[in-house]
Design an enzyme around this catalytic site. Structure first.
Site, PDB file in Angstrom:
ATOM      1  N   LYS A 141     -15.765   1.200  -0.877  1.00 52.12           N
ATOM      2  CA  LYS A 141     -16.084   2.605  -0.563  1.00 52.12           C
ATOM      3  C   LYS A 141     -17.585   2.892  -0.549  1.00 52.12           C
ATOM      4  CE  LYS A 141     -11.853   4.679  -2.335  1.00 52.12           C
ATOM      5  NZ  LYS A 141     -11.240   5.570  -3.343  1.00 52.12           N
TER       6      LYS A 141
ATOM      7  N   LEU B  28      -6.428   9.379 -12.691  1.00 52.30           N
ATOM      8  CA  LEU B  28      -6.400   9.131 -11.248  1.00 52.30           C
ATOM      9  C   LEU B  28      -5.347   8.096 -10.855  1.00 52.30           C
ATOM     10  CD1 LEU B  28      -8.806  10.950 -11.017  1.00 52.30           C
ATOM     11  CD2 LEU B  28     -10.092   9.137  -9.921  1.00 52.30           C
TER      12      LEU B  28
ATOM     13  N   ASP C 267     -11.400  11.881  -0.893  1.00 49.55           N
ATOM     14  CA  ASP C 267     -11.046  11.902  -2.325  1.00 49.55           C
ATOM     15  C   ASP C 267     -11.528  13.200  -2.963  1.00 49.55           C
ATOM     16  OD1 ASP C 267      -9.809   9.420  -2.437  1.00 49.55           O
ATOM     17  OD2 ASP C 267     -11.637   8.341  -3.017  1.00 49.55           O
TER      18      ASP C 267
ATOM     19  N   ASN D 291     -19.014   4.978 -19.218  1.00 51.60           N
ATOM     20  CA  ASN D 291     -18.592   3.802 -18.447  1.00 51.60           C
ATOM     21  C   ASN D 291     -18.874   2.540 -19.241  1.00 51.60           C
ATOM     22  OD1 ASN D 291     -17.448   2.917 -15.918  1.00 51.60           O
ATOM     23  ND2 ASN D 291     -19.398   1.891 -15.534  1.00 51.60           N
TER      24      ASN D 291
ATOM     25  N   TYR E  40      -1.879   6.533 -10.250  1.00 55.87           N
ATOM     26  CA  TYR E  40      -0.667   7.175  -9.777  1.00 55.87           C
ATOM     27  C   TYR E  40       0.515   6.631 -10.570  1.00 55.87           C
ATOM     28  CZ  TYR E  40       3.079   8.329  -6.488  1.00 55.87           C
ATOM     29  OH  TYR E  40       4.233   8.785  -5.915  1.00 55.87           O
TER      30      TYR E  40
ATOM     31  N   SER F  13       0.797  -1.222   0.000  1.00 56.71           N
ATOM     32  CA  SER F  13       0.000   0.000   0.000  1.00 56.71           C
ATOM     33  C   SER F  13       0.825   1.266   0.000  1.00 56.71           C
ATOM     34  CB  SER F  13      -0.904   0.000   1.224  1.00 56.71           C
ATOM     35  OG  SER F  13      -1.434   1.278   1.420  1.00 56.71           O
ATOM     36  N   LEU F  14       0.512   2.156  -0.943  1.00 53.98           N
ATOM     37  CA  LEU F  14       1.124   3.482  -0.942  1.00 53.98           C
ATOM     38  C   LEU F  14       0.661   4.257   0.283  1.00 53.98           C
ATOM     39  CD1 LEU F  14       0.699   4.590  -4.659  1.00 53.98           C
ATOM     40  CD2 LEU F  14       2.800   4.008  -3.489  1.00 53.98           C
TER      41      LEU F  14
ATOM     42  N   GLY G 214     -15.429   6.392 -16.391  1.00 57.58           N
ATOM     43  CA  GLY G 214     -15.542   5.582 -15.182  1.00 57.58           C
ATOM     44  C   GLY G 214     -16.720   6.006 -14.340  1.00 57.58           C
ATOM     45  N   ALA G 215     -17.225   5.072 -13.523  1.00 56.64           N
ATOM     46  CA  ALA G 215     -18.395   5.369 -12.689  1.00 56.64           C
ATOM     47  C   ALA G 215     -18.286   4.664 -11.338  1.00 56.64           C
ATOM     48  CB  ALA G 215     -19.672   4.953 -13.416  1.00 56.64           C
ATOM     49  N   GLY G 216     -17.055   4.408 -10.887  1.00 59.03           N
ATOM     50  CA  GLY G 216     -16.855   3.778  -9.583  1.00 59.03           C
ATOM     51  C   GLY G 216     -16.746   4.830  -8.485  1.00 59.03           C
TER      52      GLY G 216
HETATM   53  P1  NDP Z   1     -13.975   0.986  -8.874  1.00 57.06           P
HETATM   54  O1  NDP Z   1     -13.642  -0.465  -8.829  1.00 57.06           O
HETATM   55  O2  NDP Z   1     -15.053   1.532  -8.021  1.00 57.06           O
HETATM   56  O3  NDP Z   1     -14.303   1.397 -10.406  1.00 57.06           O
HETATM   57  C1  NDP Z   1     -13.490   0.932 -11.469  1.00 57.06           C
HETATM   58  C2  NDP Z   1     -13.888   1.658 -12.742  1.00 57.06           C
HETATM   59  O4  NDP Z   1     -13.019   1.222 -13.806  1.00 57.06           O
HETATM   60  C3  NDP Z   1     -15.316   1.356 -13.202  1.00 57.06           C
HETATM   61  O5  NDP Z   1     -15.823   2.493 -13.868  1.00 57.06           O
HETATM   62  C4  NDP Z   1     -15.103   0.191 -14.177  1.00 57.06           C
HETATM   63  O6  NDP Z   1     -16.117   0.073 -15.145  1.00 57.06           O
HETATM   64  C5  NDP Z   1     -13.831   0.641 -14.856  1.00 57.06           C
HETATM   65  N1  NDP Z   1     -13.097  -0.459 -15.468  1.00 57.06           N
HETATM   66  C6  NDP Z   1     -12.314  -1.365 -14.828  1.00 57.06           C
HETATM   67  N2  NDP Z   1     -11.783  -2.219 -15.727  1.00 57.06           N
HETATM   68  C7  NDP Z   1     -12.243  -1.847 -16.957  1.00 57.06           C
HETATM   69  C8  NDP Z   1     -12.037  -2.330 -18.267  1.00 57.06           C
HETATM   70  N3  NDP Z   1     -11.245  -3.385 -18.522  1.00 57.06           N
HETATM   71  N4  NDP Z   1     -12.656  -1.704 -19.295  1.00 57.06           N
HETATM   72  C9  NDP Z   1     -13.458  -0.618 -19.050  1.00 57.06           C
HETATM   73  N5  NDP Z   1     -13.689  -0.120 -17.825  1.00 57.06           N
HETATM   74  C10 NDP Z   1     -13.086  -0.726 -16.780  1.00 57.06           C
HETATM   75  O7  NDP Z   1     -12.600   1.748  -8.571  1.00 57.06           O
HETATM   76  P2  NDP Z   1     -12.336   3.258  -8.122  1.00 57.06           P
HETATM   77  O8  NDP Z   1     -13.332   4.156  -8.760  1.00 57.06           O
HETATM   78  O9  NDP Z   1     -12.183   3.343  -6.654  1.00 57.06           O
HETATM   79  O10 NDP Z   1     -10.876   3.501  -8.761  1.00 57.06           O
HETATM   80  C11 NDP Z   1     -10.707   3.644 -10.157  1.00 57.06           C
HETATM   81  C12 NDP Z   1      -9.253   4.033 -10.425  1.00 57.06           C
HETATM   82  O11 NDP Z   1      -8.989   5.310  -9.841  1.00 57.06           O
HETATM   83  C13 NDP Z   1      -8.244   3.053  -9.824  1.00 57.06           C
HETATM   84  O12 NDP Z   1      -7.173   2.928 -10.722  1.00 57.06           O
HETATM   85  C14 NDP Z   1      -7.800   3.754  -8.541  1.00 57.06           C
HETATM   86  O13 NDP Z   1      -6.492   3.396  -8.186  1.00 57.06           O
HETATM   87  C15 NDP Z   1      -7.862   5.221  -8.965  1.00 57.06           C
HETATM   88  N6  NDP Z   1      -8.108   6.112  -7.822  1.00 57.06           N
HETATM   89  C16 NDP Z   1      -7.119   7.007  -7.501  1.00 57.06           C
HETATM   90  C17 NDP Z   1      -7.289   7.886  -6.460  1.00 57.06           C
HETATM   91  C18 NDP Z   1      -6.199   8.853  -6.142  1.00 57.06           C
HETATM   92  O14 NDP Z   1      -6.209   9.382  -5.031  1.00 57.06           O
HETATM   93  N7  NDP Z   1      -5.290   9.116  -7.053  1.00 57.06           N
HETATM   94  C19 NDP Z   1      -8.538   7.892  -5.655  1.00 57.06           C
HETATM   95  C20 NDP Z   1      -9.544   6.938  -6.098  1.00 57.06           C
HETATM   96  C21 NDP Z   1      -9.310   6.074  -7.146  1.00 57.06           C
HETATM   97  P3  NDP Z   1     -17.411  -0.898 -14.855  1.00 57.06           P
HETATM   98  O15 NDP Z   1     -18.282  -0.124 -13.889  1.00 57.06           O
HETATM   99  O16 NDP Z   1     -18.033  -1.020 -16.205  1.00 57.06           O
HETATM  100  O17 NDP Z   1     -16.879  -2.164 -14.295  1.00 57.06           O
END
Ligand code: NDP
Length: 303
Positions: free
Chosen positions: A66, A222, A102, A151, A224, A15-16, A127-129
């Site tokens: 989350k 997002l 965040d 997404n 790193y 973990s970072l 993205g929509a996570g």
């Molecule tokens: P989630 O797991 O909640 O969401 C992942 C997202 O990526 C979804 O939109 C998902 O789409 C999409 N995704 C994953 N794999 C694929 C693929 N092969 N093709 C298309 N879409 C894909 O993760 P988070 O939202 O928490 O994190 C997303 C990224 O952001 C990560 O890399 C994380 O490290 C980074 N992050 C960085 C932060 C920072 O402080 N710099 C803070 C928060 C996140 P679907 O819904 O269709 O599965």
């Protein structure tokens, strides 16, 4: 007695966040240990219940918990409530408070990316996570007037847009299907592109083809790391920024919530850089291997 702070995620092998928080506790003489708890979704409720004792200052929560953790705490701050996601937990007696740091982390990154230019009003978000939710709230509260979310699974983007219906009542927030031609058409009208997918985290792939990136774009990933998206964007003449600043500032905000003290930002940034040199690219710590090589992006200054 040494207080405990835990990162709850799945996986959390390396973990970072651990690297920067432990160094910050030690630097300020705070007797606390940052632990990694790898808990599956089914184990999450028990893990959260454990936090209700004096032994804990609080916790970080990361992928994939989350959003799931929200109903498990007793109160949400405005940002955690508005996003429907919490990445930080603090304790008031036996009560747990859910925060979303965040959002302020993203705001610092956006301000840095935009620099002295006028703040744009239109953005494309991929993205929509949980991360995307913080981005969208940050853009709405920054005064953006049009945000288009793409997404892979459209229904998740639609759910997010619905979730923000009230916060976004004064502006246009839309979910659109992930088709290259639609993304290209939207990018042509847009100044800001944010990648909040995990595409590029563990493989050298970009969420969009290089030839749809135009040189006027401000691109924030997002992740790193110097991802393929950022390298393609730099080659197209875009201004780029990776997820380091957001990670640093979400961590700094969490640190202050747990300890009541300002975070030692410079030290935390150094620790992040060291961990990055060791091959880590996300707060969750997927061992992502060495950084890819390629042209240096024209990144804006990160400090
Ligand atoms: P989630 O797991 O909640 O969401 C992942 C997202 O990526 C979804 O939109 C998902 O789409 C999409 N995704 C994953 N794999 C694929 C693929 N092969 N093709 C298309 N879409 C894909 O993760 P988070 O939202 O928490 O994190 C997303 C990224 O952001 C990560 O890399 C994380 O490290 C980074 N992050 C960085 C932060 C920072 O402080 N710099 C803070 C928060 C996140 P679907 O819904 O269709 O599965």
């Amino acid at each position: 007695m040494t207080k405990r702070v835990v990162l709850i995620g799945h996986p959390v092998a390396h973990s970072l966040s651990g690297a920067m928080h432990q160094a910050a506790f030690d630097e300020l003489g705070i007797d606390a240990a940052y632990e990694l708890w790898d808990r599956s979704p089914i184990q999450l409720a028990d893990a959260v219940t454990e936090l209700r004792t004096d032994a804990f200052l609080g916790a970080n929560v990361t992928i994939p918990h989350k959003e799931r953790v929200v109903p498990m705490v007793d109160r949400l701050t405005e940002e955690a409530h508005a996003t429907g996601a919490a990445n930080t937990i603090t304790r008031e007696g036996r009560r747990l408070i859910g925060h979303n740091t965040d959002v302020p982390g993203f705001r610092v990154a956006l301000d840095t990316l935009v620099g002295r230019q006028k703040m744009p009003r239109q953005a494309v978000v991929l993205g929509a996570g949980g991360g995307a939710r913080a981005v969208v709230l940050g853009l709405i509260t920054e005064g953006f007037q049009r945000i288009v979310v793409f997404n892979r699974h459209l229904h998740r983007a639609e759910g997010m847009v619905k979730h923000f219906a009230r916060s976004a009542a004064h502006m246009e927030l839309r979910a659109m299907p992930w088709h290259e031609s639609i993304i290209e058409a939207e990018l042509a009208k847009t100044k800001v592109l944010v990648n909040a997918t995990s595409i590029g985290l563990t493989s050298d792939e970009s969420p969009v083809p290089a030839d749809i990136l135009h040189g006027e774009l401000l691109v924030l990933d997002l992740i790193y790391s110097r991802t393929r998206l950022l390298r393609d964007a730099a080659a197209a003449g875009c201004t780029t920024l990776d997820g380091e600043l957001m990670l640093l500032h979400q961590g700094a905000a969490a640190f202050t919530l747990w300890t009541g003290q300002p975070a030692p930002l410079e030290l935390m940034q150094t620790k992040l850089a060291e961990a990055r040199a060791g091959g880590l690219r996300s707060a969750e710590g997927e061992p992502a291997g060495p950084e890819p090589t390629g042209p240096e992006p024209t990144a804006v200054s990160g400090s």
